[in-house]
Write a protein that holds these residues in place. Structure first.
Motif, PDB file in Angstrom:
ATOM      1  N   GLU A  93       0.814  -1.210   0.000  1.00 37.80           N
ATOM      2  CA  GLU A  93       0.000   0.000   0.000  1.00 37.80           C
ATOM      3  C   GLU A  93       0.856   1.272   0.000  1.00 37.80           C
ATOM      4  O   GLU A  93       0.325   2.371   0.032  1.00 37.80           O
ATOM      5  CB  GLU A  93      -0.909   0.010   1.235  1.00 37.80           C
ATOM      6  N   GLY A  94       2.187   1.111   0.012  1.00 48.61           N
ATOM      7  CA  GLY A  94       3.079   2.262   0.018  1.00 48.61           C
ATOM      8  C   GLY A  94       3.331   2.735   1.435  1.00 48.61           C
ATOM      9  O   GLY A  94       2.896   2.094   2.388  1.00 48.61           O
ATOM     10  N   PRO A  95       4.043   3.796   1.571  1.00 47.00           N
ATOM     11  CA  PRO A  95       4.650   4.622   0.533  1.00 47.00           C
ATOM     12  C   PRO A  95       5.860   3.944  -0.117  1.00 47.00           C
ATOM     13  O   PRO A  95       6.331   2.923   0.374  1.00 47.00           O
ATOM     14  CB  PRO A  95       5.075   5.881   1.292  1.00 47.00           C
ATOM     15  N   TRP A  96       6.325   4.580  -1.199  1.00 39.69           N
ATOM     16  CA  TRP A  96       7.473   4.065  -1.936  1.00 39.69           C
ATOM     17  C   TRP A  96       8.478   5.184  -2.129  1.00 39.69           C
ATOM     18  O   TRP A  96       8.111   6.362  -2.207  1.00 39.69           O
ATOM     19  CB  TRP A  96       7.042   3.549  -3.306  1.00 39.69           C
ATOM     20  N   LEU A  97       9.729   4.806  -2.233  1.00 37.32           N
ATOM     21  CA  LEU A  97      10.789   5.774  -2.493  1.00 37.32           C
ATOM     22  C   LEU A  97      11.473   5.380  -3.795  1.00 37.32           C
ATOM     23  O   LEU A  97      11.944   4.248  -3.949  1.00 37.32           O
ATOM     24  CB  LEU A  97      11.800   5.795  -1.341  1.00 37.32           C
ATOM     25  N   ILE A  98      11.515   6.327  -4.721  1.00 33.39           N
ATOM     26  CA  ILE A  98      12.047   6.089  -6.056  1.00 33.39           C
ATOM     27  C   ILE A  98      13.242   7.000  -6.280  1.00 33.39           C
ATOM     28  O   ILE A  98      13.174   8.209  -6.031  1.00 33.39           O
ATOM     29  CB  ILE A  98      10.960   6.376  -7.118  1.00 33.39           C
ATOM     30  N   ALA A  99      14.335   6.420  -6.751  1.00 38.65           N
ATOM     31  CA  ALA A  99      15.525   7.184  -7.138  1.00 38.65           C
ATOM     32  C   ALA A  99      15.409   7.508  -8.625  1.00 38.65           C
ATOM     33  O   ALA A  99      15.117   6.631  -9.436  1.00 38.65           O
ATOM     34  CB  ALA A  99      16.783   6.363  -6.878  1.00 38.65           C
ATOM     35  N   LEU A 100      15.617   8.764  -8.971  1.00 43.23           N
ATOM     36  CA  LEU A 100      15.592   9.197 -10.365  1.00 43.23           C
ATOM     37  C   LEU A 100      17.026   9.283 -10.889  1.00 43.23           C
ATOM     38  O   LEU A 100      17.946   9.600 -10.136  1.00 43.23           O
ATOM     39  CB  LEU A 100      14.913  10.557 -10.488  1.00 43.23           C
ATOM     40  N   ASP A 101      17.187   9.034 -12.162  1.00 50.54           N
ATOM     41  CA  ASP A 101      18.526   9.080 -12.749  1.00 50.54           C
ATOM     42  C   ASP A 101      19.038  10.519 -12.835  1.00 50.54           C
ATOM     43  O   ASP A 101      18.266  11.473 -12.866  1.00 50.54           O
ATOM     44  CB  ASP A 101      18.530   8.410 -14.124  1.00 50.54           C
ATOM     45  N   ASP A 102      20.353  10.643 -12.855  1.00 54.58           N
ATOM     46  CA  ASP A 102      20.966  11.972 -12.902  1.00 54.58           C
ATOM     47  C   ASP A 102      20.696  12.686 -14.222  1.00 54.58           C
ATOM     48  O   ASP A 102      20.712  13.920 -14.274  1.00 54.58           O
ATOM     49  CB  ASP A 102      22.468  11.884 -12.634  1.00 54.58           C
ATOM     50  N   ALA A 103      20.434  11.959 -15.285  1.00 52.80           N
ATOM     51  CA  ALA A 103      20.088  12.603 -16.556  1.00 52.80           C
ATOM     52  C   ALA A 103      18.771  13.367 -16.419  1.00 52.80           C
ATOM     53  O   ALA A 103      18.622  14.456 -16.983  1.00 52.80           O
ATOM     54  CB  ALA A 103      20.008  11.570 -17.678  1.00 52.80           C
ATOM     55  N   THR A 104      17.828  12.833 -15.648  1.00 57.70           N
ATOM     56  CA  THR A 104      16.567  13.532 -15.392  1.00 57.70           C
ATOM     57  C   THR A 104      16.838  14.785 -14.566  1.00 57.70           C
ATOM     58  O   THR A 104      16.324  15.866 -14.867  1.00 57.70           O
ATOM     59  CB  THR A 104      15.574  12.606 -14.676  1.00 57.70           C
ATOM     60  N   ARG A 105      17.642  14.635 -13.500  1.00 55.53           N
ATOM     61  CA  ARG A 105      18.019  15.792 -12.680  1.00 55.53           C
ATOM     62  C   ARG A 105      18.617  16.885 -13.555  1.00 55.53           C
ATOM     63  O   ARG A 105      18.238  18.059 -13.459  1.00 55.53           O
ATOM     64  CB  ARG A 105      19.040  15.359 -11.622  1.00 55.53           C
ATOM     65  N   ASP A 106      19.541  16.497 -14.419  1.00 55.97           N
ATOM     66  CA  ASP A 106      20.236  17.475 -15.254  1.00 55.97           C
ATOM     67  C   ASP A 106      19.304  18.109 -16.288  1.00 55.97           C
ATOM     68  O   ASP A 106      19.428  19.307 -16.593  1.00 55.97           O
ATOM     69  CB  ASP A 106      21.444  16.831 -15.921  1.00 55.97           C
ATOM     70  N   THR A 107      18.381  17.342 -16.814  1.00 53.37           N
ATOM     71  CA  THR A 107      17.398  17.892 -17.750  1.00 53.37           C
ATOM     72  C   THR A 107      16.529  18.930 -17.046  1.00 53.37           C
ATOM     73  O   THR A 107      16.311  20.025 -17.564  1.00 53.37           O
ATOM     74  CB  THR A 107      16.515  16.772 -18.340  1.00 53.37           C
ATOM     75  N   LEU A 108      16.039  18.593 -15.872  1.00 53.73           N
ATOM     76  CA  LEU A 108      15.204  19.542 -15.118  1.00 53.73           C
ATOM     77  C   LEU A 108      16.004  20.779 -14.725  1.00 53.73           C
ATOM     78  O   LEU A 108      15.495  21.898 -14.760  1.00 53.73           O
ATOM     79  CB  LEU A 108      14.606  18.859 -13.892  1.00 53.73           C
ATOM     80  N   ALA A 109      17.260  20.588 -14.362  1.00 48.22           N
ATOM     81  CA  ALA A 109      18.125  21.709 -13.975  1.00 48.22           C
ATOM     82  C   ALA A 109      18.395  22.642 -15.153  1.00 48.22           C
ATOM     83  O   ALA A 109      18.663  23.834 -14.955  1.00 48.22           O
ATOM     84  CB  ALA A 109      19.440  21.182 -13.406  1.00 48.22           C
ATOM     85  N   SER A 110      18.302  22.126 -16.361  1.00 47.68           N
ATOM     86  CA  SER A 110      18.618  22.922 -17.549  1.00 47.68           C
ATOM     87  C   SER A 110      17.486  23.844 -17.978  1.00 47.68           C
ATOM     88  O   SER A 110      17.686  24.691 -18.853  1.00 47.68           O
ATOM     89  CB  SER A 110      18.986  21.999 -18.722  1.00 47.68           C
ATOM     90  N   ILE A 111      16.311  23.711 -17.395  1.00 46.60           N
ATOM     91  CA  ILE A 111      15.167  24.528 -17.807  1.00 46.60           C
ATOM     92  C   ILE A 111      15.457  25.992 -17.490  1.00 46.60           C
ATOM     93  O   ILE A 111      15.802  26.354 -16.363  1.00 46.60           O
ATOM     94  CB  ILE A 111      13.873  24.073 -17.096  1.00 46.60           C
ATOM     95  N   THR A 112      15.291  26.843 -18.499  1.00 50.61           N
ATOM     96  CA  THR A 112      15.534  28.280 -18.329  1.00 50.61           C
ATOM     97  C   THR A 112      14.208  29.016 -18.148  1.00 50.61           C
ATOM     98  O   THR A 112      13.137  28.501 -18.506  1.00 50.61           O
ATOM     99  CB  THR A 112      16.251  28.856 -19.548  1.00 50.61           C
ATOM    100  N   ALA A 113      14.314  30.224 -17.635  1.00 56.03           N
ATOM    101  CA  ALA A 113      13.126  31.063 -17.469  1.00 56.03           C
ATOM    102  C   ALA A 113      12.469  31.328 -18.822  1.00 56.03           C
ATOM    103  O   ALA A 113      11.240  31.418 -18.915  1.00 56.03           O
ATOM    104  CB  ALA A 113      13.500  32.373 -16.786  1.00 56.03           C
ATOM    105  N   ALA A 114      13.263  31.430 -19.871  1.00 58.49           N
ATOM    106  CA  ALA A 114      12.718  31.676 -21.204  1.00 58.49           C
ATOM    107  C   ALA A 114      11.912  30.489 -21.722  1.00 58.49           C
ATOM    108  O   ALA A 114      10.937  30.670 -22.457  1.00 58.49           O
ATOM    109  CB  ALA A 114      13.854  32.004 -22.179  1.00 58.49           C
ATOM    110  N   GLN A 115      12.298  29.266 -21.346  1.00 60.62           N
ATOM    111  CA  GLN A 115      11.583  28.061 -21.791  1.00 60.62           C
ATOM    112  C   GLN A 115      10.301  27.812 -21.003  1.00 60.62           C
ATOM    113  O   GLN A 115       9.385  27.161 -21.491  1.00 60.62           O
ATOM    114  CB  GLN A 115      12.460  26.820 -21.590  1.00 60.62           C
TER     115      GLN A 115
END
Length: 153
Positions: A79-101
């Protein structure tokens, strides 16, 4: 039934799992915050599909089930909860988002069925969410930390 999702950063899987022990399984994000825990509450934005579609938009790719590499690293049971690790490529993609985008991403993301529920969201409605998740990812990247998602039904 909605999915509760808290995103946070931690040095490694052991630290993230240790946080589950400290918090008796969560949640991680609470009103007023927790000392030493950098977390945000993003109810309804689970990593595989909803966040995956945002990542796809940023990368210029169509969504697929393997767009975000994720690993289940802790479970509170069926029934959860669950803890999920996300890959660093996802972290880096999200970090790359600019205010202009962000305005275009908000408008596009607000049209996906997982968020729109029949009618597209107003174009700027998801701007604060995009700003929160991208800022968390930038802080994680700068610290050499990884992103995690605590989920519960």
């Amino acid at each position: 039934m909605g999915v509760l999702s808290d995103y946070f950063r931690a040095a490694d899987d052991a630290a993230a799992i240790g946080l589950m022990a400290e918090l008796d399984g969560g949640p991680v994000a609470v009103s007023g915050g927790r000392p030493g825990v950098d977390a945000i509450d993003l109810k309804g934005i689970e990593p595989a599909v909803t966040l995956g579609k945002l990542v796809g938009f940023v990368r210029g790719l169509a969504w697929s089930t393997d767009l975000i590499e994720q690993r289940l690293i802790w479970s509170g049971g069926d029934e959860g909860p669950w803890l999920i690790a996300l890959d660093d490529a996802t972290r880096d993609t999200l970090a790359s988002i600019t205010a202009a985008q962000s305005p275009e991403l908000s408008a596009r993301w607000g049209q996906i069925e997982e968020l729109a529920w029949g009618d597209p969201l107003p174009p700027g409605e998801l701007l604060p969410v995009i700003e929160e998740i991208s800022a968390l990812a930038r802080r994680a990247q700068a610290a050499g930390d990884h992103l995690y998602c605590w989920c519960c039904l």
